[in-house]
Design an enzyme around this catalytic site. Structure first.
Site, PDB file in Angstrom:
ATOM      1  N   LYS A 168     -14.125   0.192  -4.023  1.00 21.71           N
ATOM      2  CA  LYS A 168     -15.240   0.604  -3.159  1.00 21.71           C
ATOM      3  C   LYS A 168     -16.297   1.339  -3.987  1.00 21.71           C
ATOM      4  O   LYS A 168     -17.489   1.124  -3.821  1.00 21.71           O
ATOM      5  CB  LYS A 168     -14.747   1.538  -2.049  1.00 21.71           C
ATOM      6  CG  LYS A 168     -13.882   0.847  -1.024  1.00 21.71           C
ATOM      7  CD  LYS A 168     -13.526   1.813   0.096  1.00 21.71           C
ATOM      8  CE  LYS A 168     -12.425   1.253   0.951  1.00 21.71           C
ATOM      9  NZ  LYS A 168     -11.845   2.218   1.849  1.00 21.71           N
ATOM     10  N   GLU A 198       0.827  -1.208   0.000  1.00 20.63           N
ATOM     11  CA  GLU A 198       0.000   0.000   0.000  1.00 20.63           C
ATOM     12  C   GLU A 198       0.862   1.259   0.000  1.00 20.63           C
ATOM     13  O   GLU A 198       0.452   2.304  -0.491  1.00 20.63           O
ATOM     14  CB  GLU A 198      -0.886   0.005   1.254  1.00 20.63           C
ATOM     15  CG  GLU A 198      -2.356   0.099   0.931  1.00 20.63           C
ATOM     16  CD  GLU A 198      -3.261   0.002   2.147  1.00 20.63           C
ATOM     17  OE1 GLU A 198      -4.364  -0.521   1.973  1.00 20.63           O
ATOM     18  OE2 GLU A 198      -2.891   0.430   3.258  1.00 20.63           O
ATOM     19  N   HIS A 238       7.909 -26.777  -1.740  1.00 20.71           N
ATOM     20  CA  HIS A 238       7.301 -27.886  -2.468  1.00 20.71           C
ATOM     21  C   HIS A 238       6.193 -27.405  -3.386  1.00 20.71           C
ATOM     22  O   HIS A 238       5.419 -28.204  -3.913  1.00 20.71           O
ATOM     23  CB  HIS A 238       6.798 -28.936  -1.471  1.00 20.71           C
ATOM     24  CG  HIS A 238       7.907 -29.518  -0.664  1.00 20.71           C
ATOM     25  ND1 HIS A 238       8.497 -30.735  -0.960  1.00 20.71           N
ATOM     26  CD2 HIS A 238       8.605 -29.005   0.375  1.00 20.71           C
ATOM     27  CE1 HIS A 238       9.483 -30.961  -0.091  1.00 20.71           C
ATOM     28  NE2 HIS A 238       9.577 -29.915   0.726  1.00 20.71           N
TER      29      HIS A 238
END
Ligand code: PA5
Length: 447
Positions: free
Chosen positions: A424, A289, A310
């Site tokens: 948003k 951010e 793995h």
């Protein structure tokens, strides 16, 4: 107490010492700018001197609340998302017994989280559990208007009020929010919930050492005083007067910046103690951010080794060479467990008989580092003596300081997050939120 150790020797095949040292002045200037508040985002630098500014009175108030919860409830649901969630989650996971929920000796309330997603089943399962437990709520939102925690709080508040009655519920709800703005502040004041204020000048991802992290951690029985002591140590080590070479946060920031300039655009934070999984999640928010904007920035990712050797090991060894690795290496484990000898040796493991499991882990770490460096992946190593609150406090401040310096080296504002608004806006348009009529029409025409 020792300090964490930063080792950048395994980057010199990729960037030279001269490359790194040529940025010494730029890093010192960036550090100075953070202390003197002279560059972009200067209104969000409250975290720089935060550890040394925490008073005894303030800590006692938080601890008093924690004792009240210890006496009254089995669980505490901490509601929050992003910077209002990840710090507490990271520290709680790192310091908890992995199997605490199945052991009977846990005298502190179990910390549960909500509001960090909008999964219906997650909330359904949580409500079902809470039918059978005594619980309190800590609701955390700086803006006080974030949708995910607001929905979770509405649900849990109603559930708690129905369970214990409105009057009792009021004393089991704590709000951590802005001192005067936002819907949560208004609600907390109206309902007379106990509340703690988040400082104006500390953004979400830098807020773990404010009540955002300290309140849930104290309630969970974690040692917040040691956490703060560790951060204080690092604040002083990386202070205004620290020269470049004495300031590990500056050296880390410059090293990763130099690698970025050489095309290493992805940083992988690796641990060999999987308790640090959520610490990496906190770190990803901090750097992602802060730096990912204006079309630039290192992409922060993380792995839990040896598990992920793995799965992701193949890519790291031989995939596109745009990555570098930063390993958090823990020197000492808490338990003593060795590989037992076996008479039949059918699994051919007797060559390890008597050896500590941690020795095997350390050899995996060393072998992986050498293999990855040989494969073209530069390696930065951050060593801590043990996983405890004190060293987590050091790590938190170390990464925060490095992130601030790093953002200034990149030439961006590391303390805003304009990009998180885009989803948003679309979500509100799709949900037909009042005030978003134009956006609703536009998005519906598009679909
Ligand atoms: O770092 C940030 O600013 C965000 O991740 C916020 O912490 C997150 O969106 C939660 O915001 P708030 O505390 O206002 O609910």
């Amino acid at each position: 107490m020792e300090a964490l150790k930063l080792d950048v020797d395994q980057v010199y095949n990729f960037v030279s010492k001269e490359d790194i040292h040529s940025l010494k002045i730029a890093a010192e200037d960036a550090n100075k700018a953070l202390h003197e508040k002279t560059r972009a985002g200067k209104e969000f630098l409250g975290w720089v001197d935060l550890p040394t500014s925490i008073s005894e009175e303030y800590l006692s108030d938080i601890e008093k609340l924690a004792s009240q919860f210890h006496a009254e409830v089995e669980c505490v649901v901490v509601i929050g998302i992003g910077g209002s969630y990840l710090g507490a989650k990271a520290v709680a996971e790192a310091l908890s017994d992995t199997f605490a929920h199945l052991k009977k000796n846990n005298e502190n309330p179990t910390i549960l989280f909500a509001g960090q997603n909008i999964g219906q089943d997650y909330l359904g399962e949580l409500l079902e559990l809470l039918n059978t437990k005594s619980y309190g709520i800590v609701v955390i939102s700086k803006s006080g208007t974030t949708t995910e925690p607001a929905i979770a709080f509405r649900l849990l508040k109603e559930h708690l009020e129905n369970k214990v009655g409105k009057e009792k519920a009021k004393n089991l709800i704590v709000a951590v929010t802005d001192k005067e703005k936002g819907a949560l502040r208004a609600l907390a004041d109206q309902k007379a919930y106990k509340s703690f204020a988040i400082p104006d000048d500390v953004g979400g991802r830098y807020s773990v050492l404010t009540p955002v992290g300290l309140v849930p951690l104290a309630i969970g029985g974690f040692d917040i005083r040691s956490l703060i002591k560790g951060a204080v140590y690092m604040q002083e080590l990386c202070g205004l007067d620290a020269s470049f070479t004495e300031n590990p946060a500056a050296v880390y920031a410059v090293t990763r910046y130099s690698l970025y300039k050489k095309g290493k655009k992805i940083e992988i934070l690796a641990n060999y103690e999987n308790k640090l999984h959520y610490f990496a999640e906190w770190w990803k928010q901090l750097f992602g951010e802060s730096e990912g904007k204006e079309g630039i920035g290192i992409y922060p990712s993380s792995v839990d080794f040896t598990s992920d050797l793995h799965s992701m090991g193949q890519y790291i060894q031989e995939g596109e060479r745009s990555i570098f690795e930063t390993v958090i290496s823990v020197q000492q484990s808490k338990y003593n467990v060795s590989v037992p000898p076996d008479k039949d040796n059918l699994d051919k493991l007797n060559y390890l008989a008597g050896k500590k499991i941690d020795y095997v882990n350390k050899m995996a770490e060393l072998g992986t580092m050498l293999a990855h460096v040989d494969g073209g992946v530069p390696n930065i190593r951050i060593e801590i003596p043990a996983i405890n609150a004190y060293y987590l406090g050091q790590l938190i401040y170390f990464f925060e300081k490095a992130c601030g310096i790093s953002g200034y080296l990149l030439g961006i504002n590391p303390f805003n997050q304009p990009g998180v608004e885009a989803y948003k806006k679309n979500m509100f348009a799709l949900l037909e939120k009042p005030g978003f009529e134009k956006e609703t029409k536009k998005i519906k025409d598009r679909l």
